[in-house]
Write an enzyme that holds these catalytic residues in place. Structure first.
Site, PDB file in Angstrom:
ATOM      1  N   CYS A  80       0.842  -1.203   0.000  1.00 32.72           N
ATOM      2  CA  CYS A  80       0.000   0.000   0.000  1.00 32.72           C
ATOM      3  C   CYS A  80       0.877   1.252   0.000  1.00 32.72           C
ATOM      4  O   CYS A  80       1.586   1.513  -0.961  1.00 32.72           O
ATOM      5  CB  CYS A  80      -0.983  -0.049   1.159  1.00 32.72           C
ATOM      6  N   HIS A 178      -3.673  -4.961  -0.490  1.00 28.45           N
ATOM      7  CA  HIS A 178      -3.218  -5.595   0.753  1.00 28.45           C
ATOM      8  C   HIS A 178      -3.262  -7.113   0.595  1.00 28.45           C
ATOM      9  O   HIS A 178      -4.332  -7.703   0.745  1.00 28.45           O
ATOM     10  CB  HIS A 178      -4.121  -5.173   1.918  1.00 28.45           C
ATOM     11  N   GLU A 180      -2.322  -9.277   2.623  1.00 28.52           N
ATOM     12  CA  GLU A 180      -2.703  -9.885   3.910  1.00 28.52           C
ATOM     13  C   GLU A 180      -4.218  -9.833   4.134  1.00 28.52           C
ATOM     14  O   GLU A 180      -4.724 -10.466   5.050  1.00 28.52           O
ATOM     15  CB  GLU A 180      -1.950  -9.189   5.050  1.00 28.52           C
TER      16      GLU A 180
END
Lengths: 197, 252
Positions: A80, A178, A180
């Site tokens: 990001c 992202h 994750e």
């Protein structure tokens, strides 16, 4: 696998650590320029403002070590704002220098679409991508890179206008989205990056 | 293309999911970690946890719930309930939230939104806006304290002000429709979505995939629902299939 994460006061550090653990890594935190340089793998997450993050990295004495590590091609993942910091700067914080690895400035997403972009958007990898595969990824951004970086394989997405979804070069990967928070697709990408040479 | 989102919501108290929070008869509805994992597996795009504890002890338990959910959850997590100061938000984010939502505290002290945005970025700041139709004169007013207090403040004007201050997303709940199963308040959804440039999540009243589709047609970027998923009548995946069949772009 020992992975160190840079804490930039990033708001979703816990999500990054949890995602790395699910991908089989044992994440720790960077506590000095030395550990940043010597880490087998390094993650530079980031949310919040470009200027604040750059300033905090400089104040912590990590900026030049980051540049050295990236220039040397060592395994590093930017997420990001962690991607935007690799660029020359950002419209968000005029006058603040980025790490200068990627050309151009992070620019604000265009009028006429919802900003911030929050949610899932398609990732379309260029032909020379090794780690990046097509799929939906989870984004939370108001700024993005538009220039195609020479020497890097890039993936693209569109929100109002096309922008860089991610770039990769060997074991260096930087994502506007992202990983994750991108479900099984994102976890598979983290796993590939953890094994990338 | 950015897809529309389907977002299940868990109301959590003392480490357990509860139902019937806004009405009578609070009852246990299961383990939040188990439900979070199940919703992700079904294709949920995001998860919202609302901490409805009323005590300090309950708030501390909520932090442990967020940590436990975070360990298994690989999609974005928004947590709300009791966020009055930057410090409250920091604790939730450190526990594993990706976004925090604030409601009554922001109405009482709008500067909170600016403080949160400055510290964490606006993509992290969700305004939970509860609105109800005015008794007379048309339009909607902001309600706070879980519906106990009508403020008289115009809901559309508050949405615009909040996004100017720092809210990066609006979680819009119709207090007239919440818990009724009559569908979202579409004129309200249309009014707020049209007035702001940040994403809007519609909430309150959904009982079917058609209700969700209608809110998305009305301009919502995402739809939040609790009851329809909790009761096991349907799954997130089945709802997304139905929405896709109605021509909506979704992650599948």
């Amino acid at each position: 696998m020992r992975v160190l994460v840079v804490s930039t006061g990033a708001a979703n550090l816990a999500s990054v650590l949890a995602g790395l653990r699910r991908a089989g890594a044992e994440p720790g935190l960077v506590d000095s320029a030395d550990t940043l340089l010597s880490a087998e793998r390094l993650v530079l997450p980031g949310v919040g403002a470009f200027g604040a993050a750059a300033t905090s990295l400089q104040a912590a004495g990590l900026w030049s070590a980051l540049r050295e590590r990236l220039d040397a091609g060592r395994p590093t993942l930017g997420i990001c704002l962690g991607l935007q910091l690799w660029a020359e700067g950002s419209e968000e914080s005029p006058g603040v220098l980025g790490l200068g690895l990627l050309p151009g400035l992070a620019r604000r997403l265009p009028d006429g679409v919802r900003v911030p972009q929050l949610g899932w958007n398609w990732v379309e990898p260029g032909r020379n991508c090794q780690l990046l595969q097509p799929g939906y990824a989870s984004y939370a951004n108001s700024y993005a890179l538009r220039e195609s970086p020479e020497g890097w394989a890039a993936a693209w997405t569109t929100h109002g206008e096309p922008f860089i979804a991610a770039v990769e070069r060997g074991p260096q990967l930087a994502c506007q989205f992202h990983p994750e928070l991108s479900g099984p697709w994102g976890q598979a990408l983290l796993t590939r990056w953890l094994g990338a040479r | 293309m950015l897809t529309r989102r389907v977002i299940p919501c868990l109301d959590v108290r003392d480490g357990r999911v509860v139902k019937g929070v806004r009405f009578q008869g609070l009852r246990d509805a299961g383990d939040p970690v188990e439900q979070a994992a199940r919703y992700e597996a079904q294709g949920a795009d995001e998860l919202v946890i609302l901490d409805v504890s009323a005590t300090d002890e309950g708030r501390a338990t909520a932090l442990r719930t967020v940590e436990a959910v975070r360990a298994v959850l690989g999609i974005p997590l928004t947590v709300g309930g009791g966020v009055r100061e930057v410090e409250d938000a920091r604790r939730l984010l450190e526990a594993g939230a990706d976004k925090v939502s604030t409601n009554t505290a922001a109405v009482r002290r709008p500067a909170l939104l600016a403080e949160l945005a400055e510290r964490f970025g606006r993509q992290c700041v969700v305004l939970a806006l509860d609105a109800a139709a005015r008794a007379e004169g048309g339009g909607w007013e902001v309600v706070v304290r879980a519906g106990k207090e009508r403020t008289g403040q115009d809901a559309v004007a508050w949405a615009v002000e909040a996004t100017t201050l720092g809210a990066g997303e609006i979680l819009l709940t119709s207090w007239d429709r919440d818990g009724t199963g009559l569908g979202y308040d579409l004129p309200l959804t249309r009014a707020i979505s049209g007035a702001v440039s940040v994403p809007v999540i519609a909430s309150g009243g959904a009982a079917s995939a058609e209700h969700l589709a209608a809110a998305l047609y009305a301009g919502a970027d995402a739809v939040l629902a609790a009851t329809i998923f909790h009761d096991g009548h349907t799954t997130v995946g089945a709802v997304k299939d139905a929405l896709a069949a109605l021509g909506l772009e979704l992650r599948r």
